[in-house]
Design an enzyme around this catalytic site. Sequence first.
Site, PDB file in Angstrom:
ATOM      1  N   ASP A 299     -27.792  31.155  17.358  1.00 15.38           N
ATOM      2  CA  ASP A 299     -28.610  29.583  17.217  1.00 15.38           C
ATOM      3  C   ASP A 299     -27.833  29.107  15.818  1.00 15.38           C
ATOM      4  O   ASP A 299     -28.362  29.641  14.765  1.00 15.38           O
ATOM      5  CB  ASP A 299     -30.048  29.816  17.015  1.00 15.38           C
ATOM      6  CG  ASP A 299     -30.716  28.406  16.954  1.00 15.38           C
ATOM      7  OD1 ASP A 299     -29.928  27.407  16.635  1.00 15.38           O
ATOM      8  OD2 ASP A 299     -31.930  28.348  17.007  1.00 15.38           O
TER       9      ASP A 299
ATOM     10  N   SER B 280     -38.362  25.331  17.962  1.00 11.95           N
ATOM     11  CA  SER B 280     -37.730  24.194  17.478  1.00 11.95           C
ATOM     12  C   SER B 280     -38.531  23.084  16.896  1.00 11.95           C
ATOM     13  O   SER B 280     -39.294  23.544  15.933  1.00 11.95           O
ATOM     14  CB  SER B 280     -36.537  23.519  18.665  1.00 11.95           C
ATOM     15  OG  SER B 280     -35.800  22.653  18.194  1.00 11.95           O
TER      16      SER B 280
ATOM     17  N   HIS C 203     -28.976  27.523  20.401  1.00 10.92           N
ATOM     18  CA  HIS C 203     -30.402  27.139  20.174  1.00 10.92           C
ATOM     19  C   HIS C 203     -31.427  27.103  21.320  1.00 10.92           C
ATOM     20  O   HIS C 203     -32.542  27.233  21.254  1.00 10.92           O
ATOM     21  CB  HIS C 203     -30.430  25.833  19.438  1.00 10.92           C
ATOM     22  CG  HIS C 203     -31.724  25.239  18.965  1.00 10.92           C
ATOM     23  ND1 HIS C 203     -32.464  26.040  18.229  1.00 10.92           N
ATOM     24  CD2 HIS C 203     -32.357  24.088  19.433  1.00 10.92           C
ATOM     25  CE1 HIS C 203     -33.542  25.107  17.951  1.00 10.92           C
ATOM     26  NE2 HIS C 203     -33.599  24.152  18.705  1.00 10.92           N
TER      27      HIS C 203
END
Length: 375
Positions: free
Chosen positions: A319, A154, A352
């Site tokens: 995601d 991320s 995610h």
Amino acid sequence: MQDSKSVGVITPQYVQISTPLQLKSGLVLDSYHLVYETYGQLNAARSNAVLICHALSGNHHVAGVYAETEKSLGWWDNMVGSGKPIDTNRFFVIGVNNLGGCHGSTGPASIDIKTGKPYGATFPVVTVEDWVETQAQLAEHLGIEQFAAVVGGSLGGMQAMQWALDYPEKVRHALIIAAAAKLTAQNIAFNDVARQAIMTDQEFYGGNYYAYNTLPRRGLRLARMLGHITYLSDDSMATKFGRNLRNGELSFGFDVEFEIESYLRYQGDKFADLFDANSYLLMTKALDYFNPADAYDGDLSAAFRVAKANFLILSFTSDWRFSPERSREIVKALLDNKINVSYAEITTSHGHDSFLMATPHYHRLVRAYMDTIST
């Protein structure tokens, strides 16, 4: 029972950096301190160091536990340790709390020596580029001239990417997981709603709530609840919660009725007790601003011309916040420059948050790649 492959009991370390930091905003921090942790041993050649970059709500505590604190397992303990995908028998692993954070590094809640009061709203906006510069200062402090790998998921993946661009000679491998080369308009919108929840809280006081001995807890709670929805997938929420009712029947009111409501409120309350609102604002702005292609008229391939590292890019099918398409954009830019890149799109249902999970196929891929890295 403690995981036999855990790095065990960990003690954070601190470093004071007295070299003035020129921020991307144009402002200067005369000095700052960073808190970090290390796992494994640095070899004689100092060639086996791996930097772990954390995501929005992460910190330096990547693996292991604290002796004095129950339930203090590091946020990526399933990935880092003895015999784990990032093997501390081979690598010297470093986790650092980013500048502007709220877990020990200099941030909004720190005391500004010029005023004797917390920085609060006066703490400058920081960017991914700024974080990479502070991490480079930490590497210099530790005597590390080159990282075997820089790894992140991320927002952490964005930092790994920036390392390969800002310090191409200092990174042999970059592992970029569930990340993007820039946020979509939708992602920026989510971040702004989260910030507005905080900034319109009556206890925010323009970011100077420390002086009033209060916290914008309600706003931070709402920001986390919103964020948490985006980190999960529809399938994972359906499987875990469905439309299950807490008490088995409708109450025809506005209190918690569904299990998903209870879960989000619990997550929001827990986060509001652990994180600083001003740090949350800074972290989301760093996400919004990240865009290496911006200096090249939007040409990501041109931005990657300087890169010399080998890359592993990983994405997850469920995601939707950092979709596989975003990772494929990075892969294309690397291939356009004939840079060595491996890419995998992993089928999961965790959204995610997949990059934090101990999914066997995912961990096997990371392990296999890390095994190719010479030390």
